[in-house]
Design an enzyme around this catalytic site. Structure first.
Site, mmCIF file in Angstrom:
data_model
loop_
_atom_site.group_PDB
_atom_site.id
_atom_site.type_symbol
_atom_site.label_atom_id
_atom_site.label_comp_id
_atom_site.label_asym_id
_atom_site.label_seq_id
_atom_site.Cartn_x
_atom_site.Cartn_y
_atom_site.Cartn_z
ATOM 1 N N ARG A 58 0.813 -1.212 0.000
ATOM 2 C CA ARG A 58 0.000 0.000 0.000
ATOM 3 C C ARG A 58 0.851 1.269 0.000
ATOM 4 O O ARG A 58 0.391 2.323 -0.430
ATOM 5 C CB ARG A 58 -0.968 -0.036 1.183
ATOM 6 C CG ARG A 58 -2.067 -1.053 0.968
ATOM 7 C CD ARG A 58 -2.949 -1.180 2.173
ATOM 8 N NE ARG A 58 -2.601 -2.308 3.002
ATOM 9 C CZ ARG A 58 -2.861 -2.398 4.301
ATOM 10 N NH1 ARG A 58 -3.447 -1.400 4.908
ATOM 11 N NH2 ARG A 58 -2.542 -3.473 4.977
ATOM 12 N N GLU A 72 0.809 -5.172 13.511
ATOM 13 C CA GLU A 72 -0.375 -5.298 14.363
ATOM 14 C C GLU A 72 -0.943 -6.706 14.315
ATOM 15 O O GLU A 72 -1.461 -7.196 15.308
ATOM 16 C CB GLU A 72 -1.456 -4.269 13.956
ATOM 17 C CG GLU A 72 -2.564 -4.161 14.998
ATOM 18 C CD GLU A 72 -3.763 -3.321 14.564
ATOM 19 O OE1 GLU A 72 -3.814 -2.856 13.408
ATOM 20 O OE2 GLU A 72 -4.671 -3.154 15.390
HETATM 21 O O1 LIG Z 1 2.724 -0.241 12.039
HETATM 22 P P1 LIG Z 1 2.553 -1.710 11.792
HETATM 23 O O2 LIG Z 1 1.936 -2.424 12.976
HETATM 24 O O3 LIG Z 1 3.829 -2.349 11.353
HETATM 25 O O4 LIG Z 1 1.477 -1.876 10.628
HETATM 26 C C1 LIG Z 1 1.451 -1.107 9.472
HETATM 27 C C2 LIG Z 1 1.660 -1.913 8.237
HETATM 28 O O5 LIG Z 1 0.618 -2.881 8.047
HETATM 29 C C3 LIG Z 1 0.114 -2.804 6.715
HETATM 30 O O6 LIG Z 1 0.843 -3.584 5.817
HETATM 31 P P2 LIG Z 1 0.652 -5.130 5.500
HETATM 32 O O7 LIG Z 1 1.800 -5.876 6.112
HETATM 33 O O8 LIG Z 1 -0.722 -5.587 5.884
HETATM 34 O O9 LIG Z 1 0.908 -5.229 3.939
HETATM 35 P P3 LIG Z 1 0.267 -4.680 2.585
HETATM 36 O O10 LIG Z 1 0.607 -3.215 2.473
HETATM 37 O O11 LIG Z 1 1.025 -5.481 1.571
HETATM 38 O O12 LIG Z 1 -1.219 -4.914 2.575
HETATM 39 C C4 LIG Z 1 0.299 -1.343 6.379
HETATM 40 O O13 LIG Z 1 0.273 -1.131 4.969
HETATM 41 C C5 LIG Z 1 1.625 -1.023 7.002
HETATM 42 O O14 LIG Z 1 2.714 -1.362 6.140
HETATM 43 N N1 LIG Z 2 -5.918 -1.917 11.487
HETATM 44 C C1 LIG Z 2 -5.255 -1.891 10.322
HETATM 45 N N2 LIG Z 2 -5.902 -1.611 9.168
HETATM 46 C C2 LIG Z 2 -5.236 -1.579 7.987
HETATM 47 N N3 LIG Z 2 -3.936 -1.834 7.862
HETATM 48 C C3 LIG Z 2 -3.253 -2.110 8.987
HETATM 49 N N4 LIG Z 2 -1.950 -2.400 9.185
HETATM 50 C C4 LIG Z 2 -1.779 -2.620 10.513
HETATM 51 N N5 LIG Z 2 -2.918 -2.480 11.183
HETATM 52 C C5 LIG Z 2 -3.866 -2.166 10.252
#
Ligand SMILES: O=P(O)(O)OC[C@H]1O[C@H](OP(=O)(O)OP(=O)(O)O)[C@H](O)[C@@H]1O
Ligand SMILES: Nc1ncnc2[nH]cnc12
Length: 170
Positions: free
Chosen positions: A58, A95
């Site tokens: 993202r 998370e």
């Molecule tokens: O602050 P944090 O607890 O580390 O969480 C934040 C991360 O979680 C999500 O990514 P995700 O790993 O779900 O991957 P994506 O972007 O490929 O969907 C979001 O895009 C951040 O990169």
């Molecule tokens: N609650 C949440 N929603 C979307 N992306 C996330 N990445 C980590 N926590 C998330």
């Protein structure tokens, strides 16, 4: 349309107990997408940096258009096993799980100043792993920018060394 109104909440995704913030409707609406990139631009334009690094997946959606607008190079930070060249890697917790991120070792020249972009700051685990890799490659982290910050998870506390920008605090 305001991008703030295009974020929807999906309960229990990807795990029970997580309230997932879905940003995909922003990108379906050109006006909201435009407003988002304009707001981010206005917040980061005072920072001094050479490159924007976006975190898969993202972070690419916002990092690439912002890099183009600001005439900066874009550097991908990817999930493990996706980059073809020599990589540096960092493991992290987020998370709802754990994972490994990678960057090309020659992604930037030593001493480069880098702005890291992602869609969302939750625990800060993902962005901290990205900072670790950039610093190990002798880059300087110029700032961290997000669309959305989940303040109850206190991610910002572990990032106090850097300018942290978030457009929406929740
Ligand atoms: O602050 P944090 O607890 O580390 O969480 C934040 C991360 O979680 C999500 O990514 P995700 O790993 O779900 O991957 P994506 O972007 O490929 O969907 C979001 O895009 C951040 O990169
Ligand atoms: N609650 C949440 N929603 C979307 N992306 C996330 N990445 C980590 N926590 C998330």
């Amino acid at each position: 349309m305001n991008y703030q109104d295009c974020i929807r909440e999906i309960p229990d995704f990807p795990k029970k107990g997580i309230l997932f913030k879905d940003i995909t409707p922003i990108f379906k609406n050109p006006e909201a997408f435009h407003n988002l990139i304009e707001d981010l631009y206005n917040k980061v334009k005072e920072l001094d940096f050479d490159y924007i690094a976006g975190i898969e997946a993202r972070g690419f959606l916002v990092g690439v258009p912002l890099a183009l607008k600001m005439n900066k190079g874009f550097i991908p930070i990817r999930k493990k096993g996706k980059l073809p060249g020599e990589v540096i890697r960092a493991e992290y917790e987020l998370e709802y799980g754990s994972n490994t991120l990678e960057m090309h070792k020659d992604a930037f020249e030593p001493g480069s100043k880098i702005l890291i972009i992602d869609d969302l700051l939750a625990t800060g685990g993902t962005v901290s792993a990205s900072i670790e890799m950039i610093e190990n490659l002798n880059g300087q982290v110029a700032g961290l920018a997000f669309i959305l910050e989940l303040t109850f998870l206190n991610g910002r506390e572990r990032l106090s060394k850097f300018p942290v920008i978030s457009l929406i605090k929740d």
